[in-house]
Design a protein around this motif. Structure first.
Motif, PDB file in Angstrom:
ATOM      1  N   LYS A   7     -22.605  41.603  12.789  1.00 51.77           N
ATOM      2  CA  LYS A   7     -21.545  41.657  11.782  1.00 51.77           C
ATOM      3  C   LYS A   7     -21.003  43.070  11.629  1.00 51.77           C
ATOM      4  O   LYS A   7     -19.796  43.277  11.486  1.00 51.77           O
ATOM      5  N   LYS A 241     -33.557  25.243  15.736  1.00 49.69           N
ATOM      6  CA  LYS A 241     -32.263  24.645  15.405  1.00 49.69           C
ATOM      7  C   LYS A 241     -32.421  23.540  14.367  1.00 49.69           C
ATOM      8  O   LYS A 241     -31.569  23.374  13.487  1.00 49.69           O
ATOM      9  N   THR A 248     -28.665  24.750   6.655  1.00 47.29           N
ATOM     10  CA  THR A 248     -27.202  24.768   6.545  1.00 47.29           C
ATOM     11  C   THR A 248     -26.723  23.670   5.603  1.00 47.29           C
ATOM     12  O   THR A 248     -25.848  23.897   4.757  1.00 47.29           O
ATOM     13  N   ALA A 266     -27.803  31.089  16.980  1.00 48.57           N
ATOM     14  CA  ALA A 266     -26.406  30.783  17.287  1.00 48.57           C
ATOM     15  C   ALA A 266     -25.813  29.826  16.254  1.00 48.57           C
ATOM     16  O   ALA A 266     -24.679  30.011  15.796  1.00 48.57           O
ATOM     17  N   TYR A 267     -26.596  28.823  15.866  1.00 44.50           N
ATOM     18  CA  TYR A 267     -26.084  27.825  14.916  1.00 44.50           C
ATOM     19  C   TYR A 267     -25.824  28.453  13.548  1.00 44.50           C
ATOM     20  O   TYR A 267     -24.771  28.230  12.934  1.00 44.50           O
ATOM     21  N   GLU A 269     -25.282  31.582  12.822  1.00 48.02           N
ATOM     22  CA  GLU A 269     -24.163  32.525  12.906  1.00 48.02           C
ATOM     23  C   GLU A 269     -22.829  31.790  12.922  1.00 48.02           C
ATOM     24  O   GLU A 269     -21.847  32.252  12.327  1.00 48.02           O
ATOM     25  N   GLU A 270     -22.791  30.639  13.580  1.00 45.71           N
ATOM     26  CA  GLU A 270     -21.563  29.834  13.587  1.00 45.71           C
ATOM     27  C   GLU A 270     -21.206  29.350  12.184  1.00 45.71           C
ATOM     28  O   GLU A 270     -20.031  29.183  11.852  1.00 45.71           O
ATOM     29  N   GLN A 271     -22.228  29.149  11.365  1.00 47.02           N
ATOM     30  CA  GLN A 271     -22.009  28.689   9.985  1.00 47.02           C
ATOM     31  C   GLN A 271     -21.804  29.859   9.021  1.00 47.02           C
ATOM     32  O   GLN A 271     -21.720  29.669   7.813  1.00 47.02           O
ATOM     33  N   HIS A 272     -21.759  31.074   9.566  1.00 52.88           N
ATOM     34  CA  HIS A 272     -21.556  32.294   8.765  1.00 52.88           C
ATOM     35  C   HIS A 272     -22.664  32.488   7.732  1.00 52.88           C
ATOM     36  O   HIS A 272     -22.422  32.916   6.601  1.00 52.88           O
ATOM     37  N   ASP A 303     -24.557  18.324  16.386  1.00 55.00           N
ATOM     38  CA  ASP A 303     -23.948  19.469  15.709  1.00 55.00           C
ATOM     39  C   ASP A 303     -23.780  19.238  14.209  1.00 55.00           C
ATOM     40  O   ASP A 303     -23.698  20.189  13.439  1.00 55.00           O
TER      41      ASP A 303
END
Length: 323
Positions: A7, A241, A248, A266-267, A269-272, A303
């Motif tokens: 970030k 995951k 999440t 990765a998951y 980070e994709e969800q911020h 997903d």
């Protein structure tokens, strides 16, 4: 509290890009010379205050260098070395003052850090100018005093614009006492994990709200069903995951893991969702260590977190029947 290097790198990169665009806009769109509004200074100061001294120093060096190479401004000589020294000092000192001193984490510390950086940068400007003047007498046309007077409007703009921008970006700038208390709770939770007092801990409003001790994904699912994950920081022993998707779904704001899989990283980070971990591994293995964890296998092609939760519950039931 859990701001990642990724970030910070992204933020610094975007601000460096802004540092290349702003001088062009002020000069060509509005016809105002860069020596008056000092547009390149603003992003560099924001980098230092938001991301810390390392990123601030790098941003201060790289921004004028890239601008000189791409646009020809500032001129390679004599202004480029002067600006690299000045802006590098801006970024470094602003970051040091706000992140490494008693001002740490305080919104009220932004102005003192900003002023300290501005003064330090101008001093370095004067030092480099003096060295270059000593080496080249043809620089008589330049003047440190004149540069400061010409740039007074830009200095005023910096004082007005930089602090609110830093607050809006909000990278780790919070009340110092809250920051220290939050860090203390995080350290306590990490200690509980290492001492095997708990495997999954929920921190909310700067206190440990829940601490569960169980195997696999079950503590995370239980905490989700207890509706205590929203806006919480979750400290877990192992996050794959499967756990990441349940967390999440629970709308956590941050996850700290002793061990985190690359898929979970990765998951999230994709969800911020802010993350931190002690080590990151390729996959979470089963308890025998001879294959991938069945929970991880169950969500491998999923997903949607709601679908993942139902699949995980079904997998748990199947595993219990097989036991």
């Amino acid at each position: 509290m859990l701001q990642t290097k990724t970030k910070k790198t992204i933020t610094a990169g975007m601000l460096i890009g802004l540092g290349l665009i702003l001088p062009y806009l002020t000069s060509h769109a509005f016809g105002i010379p860069g020596t008056i509004l000092l547009p390149m200074h603003i992003p560099v100061l924001v980098i230092g205050l938001s991301c810390g001294p390392f990123y601030g120093g790098i941003g201060g060096l790289v921004t004028p260098l890239l601008s000189a190479l791409l646009t020809g401004m500032p001129p390679i000589y004599p202004m480029l070395p002067i600006m690299m020294g000045e802006l590098g000092t801006y970024g470094l000192v602003s970051g040091l003052l706000l992140h490494k001193t008693k001002l740490k984490g305080s919104k009220r510390g932004i102005y003192p850090a900003l002023l300290g950086a501005m003064v330090s940068g101008r001093l370095i400007y004067g030092v480099i100018f003096s060295i270059l003047f000593f080496l080249n007498n043809e620089m008589k046309a330049l003047s440190v005093g004149a540069a400061i007077l010409t740039g007074l409007p830009g200095i005023l703009v910096q004082l007005l614009v930089v602090p609110p921008v830093v607050i809006v970006i909000g990278h780790g700038i919070m009340d110092r006492q809250q920051l220290e208390k939050g860090d203390k709770m995080l350290e306590e939770a990490k200690k509980m994990i290492k001492e095997e007092v708990a495997t999954c801990i929920v921190i909310k409003e700067d206190r440990i709200l829940k601490a569960e001790n169980g195997r696999g994904i079950q503590p995370v699912i239980y905490l989700y069903e207890e509706n205590c994950l929203e806006d919480a920081l979750v400290v877990d022993k192992i996050v794959g995951k499967a756990a990441a998707m349940v967390l999440t779904l629970g709308k956590v704001k941050g996850v700290y893991a002793q061990t985190m899989s690359k898929a979970a990283k990765a998951y999230l980070e994709e969800q911020h969702i802010e993350i931190a971990y002690e080590r990151c591994i390729d996959v979470i293995n089963n308890r025998e260590g001879n294959g991938i964890c069945p929970m991880e296998r169950a969500v491998m092609g999923i997903d949607d977190p709601s679908e993942a939760l139902e699949t995980l519950k079904e997998t748990l039931i199947s595993l219990r029947k097989m036991a």
